[in-house]
Design an enzyme around this catalytic site. Sequence first.
Site, mmCIF file in Angstrom:
data_model
loop_
_atom_site.group_PDB
_atom_site.id
_atom_site.type_symbol
_atom_site.label_atom_id
_atom_site.label_comp_id
_atom_site.label_asym_id
_atom_site.label_seq_id
_atom_site.Cartn_x
_atom_site.Cartn_y
_atom_site.Cartn_z
ATOM 1 N N SER A 200 -29.648 97.808 -22.927
ATOM 2 C CA SER A 200 -30.740 97.038 -23.533
ATOM 3 C C SER A 200 -30.968 97.402 -24.995
ATOM 4 O O SER A 200 -30.455 98.394 -25.502
ATOM 5 C CB SER A 200 -32.028 97.304 -22.755
ATOM 6 N N CYS A 201 -31.761 96.612 -25.648
ATOM 7 C CA CYS A 201 -32.080 96.855 -27.063
ATOM 8 C C CYS A 201 -32.655 98.247 -27.266
ATOM 9 O O CYS A 201 -32.249 98.967 -28.187
ATOM 10 C CB CYS A 201 -33.050 95.798 -27.582
ATOM 11 N N GLY B 272 -30.463 93.924 -18.958
ATOM 12 C CA GLY B 272 -31.392 93.596 -17.880
ATOM 13 C C GLY B 272 -30.772 93.654 -16.506
ATOM 14 O O GLY B 272 -31.478 93.678 -15.490
ATOM 15 N N HIS C 192 -39.708 96.146 -31.568
ATOM 16 C CA HIS C 192 -40.255 97.324 -30.909
ATOM 17 C C HIS C 192 -40.404 98.437 -31.950
ATOM 18 O O HIS C 192 -39.729 98.429 -32.985
ATOM 19 C CB HIS C 192 -39.310 97.854 -29.825
ATOM 20 N N GLN D 113 -35.455 93.555 -31.076
ATOM 21 C CA GLN D 113 -35.074 93.306 -29.673
ATOM 22 C C GLN D 113 -34.118 92.125 -29.509
ATOM 23 O O GLN D 113 -33.376 92.048 -28.539
ATOM 24 C CB GLN D 113 -36.327 93.100 -28.812
ATOM 25 N N ARG E 62 -42.938 95.262 -28.255
ATOM 26 C CA ARG E 62 -43.506 93.947 -28.536
ATOM 27 C C ARG E 62 -43.786 93.263 -27.196
ATOM 28 O O ARG E 62 -43.045 93.453 -26.224
ATOM 29 C CB ARG E 62 -42.558 93.127 -29.420
ATOM 30 N N THR F 37 -31.554 83.680 -26.469
ATOM 31 C CA THR F 37 -31.804 84.639 -27.548
ATOM 32 C C THR F 37 -30.562 85.471 -27.887
ATOM 33 O O THR F 37 -30.172 85.579 -29.047
ATOM 34 C CB THR F 37 -32.953 85.574 -27.146
ATOM 35 N N ILE F 38 -29.936 86.053 -26.865
ATOM 36 C CA ILE F 38 -28.783 86.922 -27.107
ATOM 37 C C ILE F 38 -27.495 86.105 -27.227
ATOM 38 O O ILE F 38 -26.684 86.305 -28.134
ATOM 39 C CB ILE F 38 -28.636 87.969 -25.976
#
Lengths: 336, 336
Positions: free
Chosen positions: B139-140, B110, B220, B301, B168, B11-12
């Site tokens: 983090s986001c 994380g 979020h 996010q 979320r 994802t990132i």
Amino acid sequence: MIRVGINGYGTIGKRVADAVSAQPDMSVVGVAKTRPNFEAEQARRRGYDLYPAIEDRLDQFADAGLETAGLVEDLVATADVVVDATPSGIGEQNKALYEEYDTPALFQGGESEDIVDVSFNARSNFDEAADADFVRVVSCNTTGLSRLVAPLEEEFGIEKVRATLVRRGGDPAQSGRGPINDILPNPVSLPSHHGPDVNTIFPDLDIDTLGLKVPATLMHMHSINVTLDSTPTADDVRETLAGESRLLLIDADLDIDGTGALKEYALDMGRPRGDLWENGIWSESITVEGSDLYLFQAIHQESDVVPENVDAIRAVLETSTAEESMATTDEALGLD
Amino acid sequence: MIRVGINGYGTIGKRVADAVSAQPDMSVVGVAKTRPNFEAEQARRRGYDLYPAIEDRLDQFADAGLETAGLVEDLVATADVVVDATPSGIGEQNKALYEEYDTPALFQGGESEDIVDVSFNARSNFDEAADADFVRVVSCNTTGLSRLVAPLEEEFGIEKVRATLVRRGGDPAQSGRGPINDILPNPVSLPSHHGPDVNTIFPDLDIDTLGLKVPATLMHMHSINVTLDSTPTADDVRETLAGESRLLLIDADLDIDGTGALKEYALDMGRPRGDLWENGIWSESITVEGSDLYLFQAIHQESDVVPENVDAIRAVLETSTAEESMATTDEALGLD
């Protein structure tokens, strides 16, 4: 026996009817309904006399095989008090009918405070409803907030309340409502109307509320901050809240991680329709940082106002004190 | 040109790779991946050299028809800096590898703050990352909070922040995650870890955070309260926030009622993958009651940390000032 008429037999009306029937000092003289749907069918099965609210639809009730006892006017004429549980805004239209028959009426939280003598929460202002013609039992969210504010204010003093209300998008049977997979600021403009609504019960309380809607149907969730006038420990707060019959402190050992498990718990307890009449407060979430108290509470939108409606009947007719009424209501419902 | 290695292409990682590629002063020397899945296939199509992270799986990459350029060790050896975008906890395991080749590395939010020299947010503490060996891009949610805190602190002063993070449940592709039709206090015990995480960027900030999870995947949502040291008007706050390139003030005229419409807006703008790199702040929600500021902001996010990773590369290698880096990053991404 207090003769109670129920006008509107949907989510709230059907629950109030059953709760009234369970009380030792009151009975349901009948329920008014606009359509002969599944809820009307269930009302007859439960033995409630049906009073259609629209004369033109008498045939529809007959076609559905549902016996009727008269029209809503007849119900209002015979009842000592009417609980109006019609959809928001319809209560206001019904007010003239209640005035015509000089029958006191209780409205729900969706009606404007301007049409009533007093807004009501049993724990907070029972006595103010004495001899009122028109009372508004405040909404599920305002009821949940008031039940929490009352003991905190009495025990610790409150400087300010800030609450984010994460609201269910619709009830389980409201299939047309959303959102799906979305999080909506609702209302976008702040503060939301909930704070001012709590001020109808606590006029001097400093409270700001924010509302959101999410894709869930089971319960609302409140993220609560209360800046207190004093600095109790979290255990002090737990002890105070544990003393309230309509606050359920959810112990961590129960492994109830959200509204789904909490609803399942209510079903397992044998509650009718799985109703959770109390605020569900996660005990573990109760935290005090300096004078700031935080906690999460779940509010079952379909049922938390039910015991309040029962108490409001006694309050208006002045047949009981607040303490006696709440104790009687709770015992009859099986709410420990 | 700065030679950037991307370890972890999920994802990132995939988003950071594309953002790095778009910059005038850096290039992607390769991406490390554990499995030859659809993302590995897409990496090759985009022209990124693939460096499998697990030697035993070289055959799997070959079977999938995916050419490889070496193993992750080779990538680390050749890169000037590595962006570690592996799952939480794996970054810590990778640290020895980066030390072995003396390659500075950026970890994601994380990972524990204990494994890095500094936690990073471009707007808030860019210069603290200068010459660091290991940096953690927060983090986001912490990124979103830091971007808001920095200008408010500078312009108005902050007494205390209280934030409810309505999170979320999972990303759109995380099909195994919940909840479905539930609202979960998460964590149940308060305050949540997010407040202390913001303190890794603003050590002296008084902040309490509460976390919830809901059945949504898109973004979020933060319900924010900031008690300010001063009493600006809502328009004063709007003006201050509008000056920040990574805060997007959502005008009421746009009719964006929640995260779904906001995501659609990002897609319509032609953003890659519909990413919203900025905090999405509902302008209409910005409200000041006394010294209490309230607002709602949406945090994507999957992408809000992407420009921060790009800036952290320049910060560690000391090739740019904060202002220059953020301006370069934003212009290259097309973020006005």
